[in-house]
Scaffold this motif. Structure first.
Motif, PDB file in Angstrom:
ATOM      1  N   ARG A 219       0.829  -1.204   0.000  1.00  0.00           N
ATOM      2  CA  ARG A 219       0.000   0.000   0.000  1.00  0.00           C
ATOM      3  C   ARG A 219       0.863   1.254   0.000  1.00  0.00           C
ATOM      4  NH1 ARG A 219      -3.476   0.774   5.237  1.00  0.00           N
ATOM      5  NH2 ARG A 219      -1.512   1.706   5.932  1.00  0.00           N
ATOM      6  N   ASP A 220       1.933   1.231   0.782  1.00  0.00           N
ATOM      7  CA  ASP A 220       2.832   2.388   0.848  1.00  0.00           C
ATOM      8  C   ASP A 220       3.534   2.627  -0.483  1.00  0.00           C
ATOM      9  OD1 ASP A 220       2.098   2.672   3.452  1.00  0.00           O
ATOM     10  OD2 ASP A 220       3.890   1.745   4.290  1.00  0.00           O
ATOM     11  N   CYS A 221       3.891   1.552  -1.167  1.00  0.00           N
ATOM     12  CA  CYS A 221       4.538   1.706  -2.479  1.00  0.00           C
ATOM     13  C   CYS A 221       3.589   2.363  -3.479  1.00  0.00           C
ATOM     14  CB  CYS A 221       5.004   0.351  -3.002  1.00  0.00           C
ATOM     15  SG  CYS A 221       6.387  -0.359  -2.080  1.00  0.00           S
ATOM     16  N   TYR A 222       2.307   2.024  -3.390  1.00  0.00           N
ATOM     17  CA  TYR A 222       1.358   2.637  -4.311  1.00  0.00           C
ATOM     18  C   TYR A 222       1.184   4.125  -4.016  1.00  0.00           C
ATOM     19  CZ  TYR A 222      -2.424   2.877  -7.660  1.00  0.00           C
ATOM     20  OH  TYR A 222      -3.185   3.199  -8.763  1.00  0.00           O
ATOM     21  N   GLU A 223       1.390   4.526  -2.765  1.00  0.00           N
ATOM     22  CA  GLU A 223       1.338   5.950  -2.416  1.00  0.00           C
ATOM     23  C   GLU A 223       2.295   6.763  -3.289  1.00  0.00           C
ATOM     24  OE1 GLU A 223       2.143   6.793   1.611  1.00  0.00           O
ATOM     25  OE2 GLU A 223       0.297   5.909   2.380  1.00  0.00           O
ATOM     26  N   SER A 224       3.521   6.270  -3.400  1.00  0.00           N
ATOM     27  CA  SER A 224       4.522   7.002  -4.182  1.00  0.00           C
ATOM     28  C   SER A 224       4.102   7.088  -5.647  1.00  0.00           C
ATOM     29  CB  SER A 224       5.885   6.317  -4.051  1.00  0.00           C
ATOM     30  OG  SER A 224       5.848   5.007  -4.573  1.00  0.00           O
ATOM     31  N   TRP A 225       3.481   6.040  -6.160  1.00  0.00           N
ATOM     32  CA  TRP A 225       3.003   6.026  -7.545  1.00  0.00           C
ATOM     33  C   TRP A 225       1.900   7.073  -7.735  1.00  0.00           C
ATOM     34  CZ3 TRP A 225       4.204   5.208 -12.214  1.00  0.00           C
ATOM     35  CH2 TRP A 225       3.318   4.800 -13.191  1.00  0.00           C
ATOM     36  N   VAL A 226       1.057   7.250  -6.737  1.00  0.00           N
ATOM     37  CA  VAL A 226      -0.015   8.243  -6.807  1.00  0.00           C
ATOM     38  C   VAL A 226       0.553   9.660  -6.799  1.00  0.00           C
ATOM     39  CG1 VAL A 226      -1.963   9.227  -5.526  1.00  0.00           C
ATOM     40  CG2 VAL A 226      -1.792   6.763  -5.828  1.00  0.00           C
ATOM     41  N   VAL A 227       1.539   9.912  -5.936  1.00  0.00           N
ATOM     42  CA  VAL A 227       2.152  11.247  -5.891  1.00  0.00           C
ATOM     43  C   VAL A 227       2.788  11.576  -7.238  1.00  0.00           C
ATOM     44  CG1 VAL A 227       3.999  12.615  -4.844  1.00  0.00           C
ATOM     45  CG2 VAL A 227       2.507  11.231  -3.402  1.00  0.00           C
ATOM     46  N   TYR A 228       3.475  10.603  -7.836  1.00  0.00           N
ATOM     47  CA  TYR A 228       4.080  10.824  -9.152  1.00  0.00           C
ATOM     48  C   TYR A 228       3.005  11.161 -10.189  1.00  0.00           C
ATOM     49  CZ  TYR A 228       6.016   9.760 -13.728  1.00  0.00           C
ATOM     50  OH  TYR A 228       6.368   9.835 -15.053  1.00  0.00           O
ATOM     51  N   ASN A 229       1.917  10.389 -10.205  1.00  0.00           N
ATOM     52  CA  ASN A 229       0.866  10.622 -11.194  1.00  0.00           C
ATOM     53  C   ASN A 229       0.128  11.933 -10.948  1.00  0.00           C
ATOM     54  OD1 ASN A 229       0.270   8.228 -13.206  1.00  0.00           O
ATOM     55  ND2 ASN A 229       0.951   7.301 -11.310  1.00  0.00           N
ATOM     56  N   PHE A 230      -0.004  12.318  -9.685  1.00  0.00           N
ATOM     57  CA  PHE A 230      -0.653  13.593  -9.411  1.00  0.00           C
ATOM     58  C   PHE A 230       0.213  14.754  -9.898  1.00  0.00           C
ATOM     59  CE2 PHE A 230      -1.555  17.183  -6.511  1.00  0.00           C
ATOM     60  CZ  PHE A 230      -2.857  17.413  -6.903  1.00  0.00           C
ATOM     61  N   LEU A 231       1.516  14.658  -9.670  1.00  0.00           N
ATOM     62  CA  LEU A 231       2.416  15.707 -10.160  1.00  0.00           C
ATOM     63  C   LEU A 231       2.423  15.735 -11.684  1.00  0.00           C
ATOM     64  CD1 LEU A 231       4.439  17.872  -9.228  1.00  0.00           C
ATOM     65  CD2 LEU A 231       6.233  16.142  -9.408  1.00  0.00           C
ATOM     66  N   ALA A 232       2.436  14.550 -12.306  1.00  0.00           N
ATOM     67  CA  ALA A 232       2.395  14.485 -13.772  1.00  0.00           C
ATOM     68  C   ALA A 232       1.090  15.060 -14.313  1.00  0.00           C
ATOM     69  CB  ALA A 232       2.565  13.034 -14.227  1.00  0.00           C
ATOM     70  N   LEU A 233      -0.025  14.807 -13.607  1.00  0.00           N
ATOM     71  CA  LEU A 233      -1.312  15.354 -14.031  1.00  0.00           C
ATOM     72  C   LEU A 233      -1.301  16.877 -13.955  1.00  0.00           C
ATOM     73  CD1 LEU A 233      -4.318  14.973 -14.772  1.00  0.00           C
ATOM     74  CD2 LEU A 233      -4.794  14.810 -12.322  1.00  0.00           C
ATOM     75  N   CYS A 234      -0.704  17.407 -12.896  1.00  0.00           N
ATOM     76  CA  CYS A 234      -0.627  18.869 -12.757  1.00  0.00           C
ATOM     77  C   CYS A 234       0.178  19.488 -13.895  1.00  0.00           C
ATOM     78  CB  CYS A 234      -0.008  19.230 -11.409  1.00  0.00           C
ATOM     79  SG  CYS A 234      -1.060  18.856  -9.993  1.00  0.00           S
ATOM     80  N   PHE A 235       1.272  18.848 -14.272  1.00  0.00           N
ATOM     81  CA  PHE A 235       2.067  19.359 -15.387  1.00  0.00           C
ATOM     82  C   PHE A 235       1.311  19.246 -16.707  1.00  0.00           C
ATOM     83  CE2 PHE A 235       5.872  19.056 -12.612  1.00  0.00           C
ATOM     84  CZ  PHE A 235       6.413  20.295 -12.888  1.00  0.00           C
ATOM     85  N   GLU A 236       0.473  18.201 -16.851  1.00  0.00           N
ATOM     86  CA  GLU A 236      -0.357  18.084 -18.046  1.00  0.00           C
ATOM     87  C   GLU A 236      -1.395  19.207 -18.092  1.00  0.00           C
ATOM     88  OE1 GLU A 236      -0.217  16.233 -20.636  1.00  0.00           O
ATOM     89  OE2 GLU A 236       1.336  14.797 -20.051  1.00  0.00           O
ATOM     90  N   TYR A 237      -1.933  19.552 -16.937  1.00  0.00           N
ATOM     91  CA  TYR A 237      -2.917  20.629 -16.878  1.00  0.00           C
ATOM     92  C   TYR A 237      -2.324  21.953 -17.360  1.00  0.00           C
ATOM     93  CZ  TYR A 237      -6.387  17.981 -14.140  1.00  0.00           C
ATOM     94  OH  TYR A 237      -7.336  17.084 -13.733  1.00  0.00           O
TER      95      TYR A 237
END
Length: 318
Positions: free
Chosen positions: A116-134
């Motif tokens: 579960r903790d490993c998936y946390e890091s994947w979510v933070v990466y995707n959220f930052l990537a989504l912000c840059f896409e925005y």
């Protein structure tokens, strides 16, 4: 003679019946006593009611999240945005189901929490990537925000004005991405120490690894949170059409607040307010099951599917 014989037989039958009823009563009484003793020795998180409640909550949260995932896939018209959104939404069922599984199998809770903790890091990466896409990428932010200065802010820990340039964006990205790489590494280290009996889960013991892992985690989470805050301030004008506040608050609440919640529970274990590290971890898992129900609802608000519903696109899985 016949009457006497009949009376003897009747008396013998009656004695056998009383003996049978007495033994049956004793057996049932002993079973009841054993059941009551079992209830007394069980922890609250091991009781049937607690497990059923956690199961219902985790299933509800997962169903709501999968419904949203299905709607995004049905109206899949912007892959650059929606692939990151889908990975963020998957956080809810992963958190909920793994937390319930940890309640069911307390001995394997650290193993499940590691994934579960490993998936946390994947979510933070995707959220930052989504912000840059925005905002159209770091270059677009730098070009559009050229010369913009952010005023000093107490809540942003900025005592002086900050200029939004390439160095500013690079720092915000580095602060967030260090968490992406450090979180899985620390989770693996924690799991190895646990397997070797050197972790000391939720124990404030400087001879065990938990205290040092928690200290590094706290620094890493703080820098990641500050990095996202920096990006939010610097690119707010470009993020504004995408209603970023709800998105930032949701991700911060689910990932960062749950960590500090676990840290406070560990402190409660150390002070004796929570009886054991196992109960502390179970408390955290149970609270996560509750919180994911609210998170699944707020995911619909923060990442609505209807934004992409009126665009031409192909329904697909990513």
């Amino acid at each position: 003679m016949a009457a006497t014989l009949g009376e003897n037989l009747f008396s013998e039958k009656r004695s056998q019946t009383h003996a049978f009823l007495g033994s049956t009563y004793d057996t049932r009484r002993k079973r009841t006593e054993r059941y009551v003793m079992t209830l007394k020795t069980k922890k609250w998180y091991e009781t049937r009611n607690a497990l059923i409640f956690a199961c219902v909550l985790s299933v509800v949260a997962s169903v709501v999240a999968f419904a949203q995932i299905g709607l995004h896939l049905k109206h899949y018209s912007n892959g650059n945005h929606q692939r990151h959104i889908l990975r963020i939404i998957f956080l809810v069922p992963i958190y909920a189901l793994l937390s319930f599984a940890a309640l069911m199998r307390p001995k394997h809770s650290l193993d499940l929490d590691t994934f579960r903790d490993c998936y946390e890091s994947w979510v933070v990466y995707n959220f930052l990537a989504l912000c840059f896409e925005y905002v159209g990428g770091p270059g677009n932010v730098q070009n559009n925000m050229q010369g913009k200065e952010l005023p000093p802010s107490v809540w942003a820990c900025a005592r002086e004005s900050q200029q939004v340039d390439g160095a500013y964006l690079r720092r915000s990205k580095q602060y967030a991405l260090q968490f992406v790489f450090l979180k899985p590494f620390l989770s693996l280290i924690s799991w190895i120490m646990h397997m070797r009996g050197q972790y000391g889960d939720s124990a404030i013991d400087f001879k065990r690894g938990y205290v040092y892992v928690l200290f590094v985690y706290n620094i890493s989470y703080s820098f990641a949170l500050y990095g996202l805050l920096m990006f939010y301030r610097g690119a707010y004008d470009l993020l504004k059409p995408h209603k970023p506040l709800a998105k930032f608050m949701l991700v911060k609440a689910v990932i960062f607040l749950t960590f500090w919640q676990g840290a406070f529970i560990a402190l409660a274990v150390a002070t004796g307010d929570v009886s054991s590290s196992e109960e502390g971890r179970a408390t955290q898992d149970f609270l996560v099951c509750v919180e994911m129900v609210f998170a699944s609802v707020f995911m619909h608000i923060a990442f609505p599917y209807y934004v992409y519903a009126n665009r031409s696109g192909v329904s697909r899985f990513v």
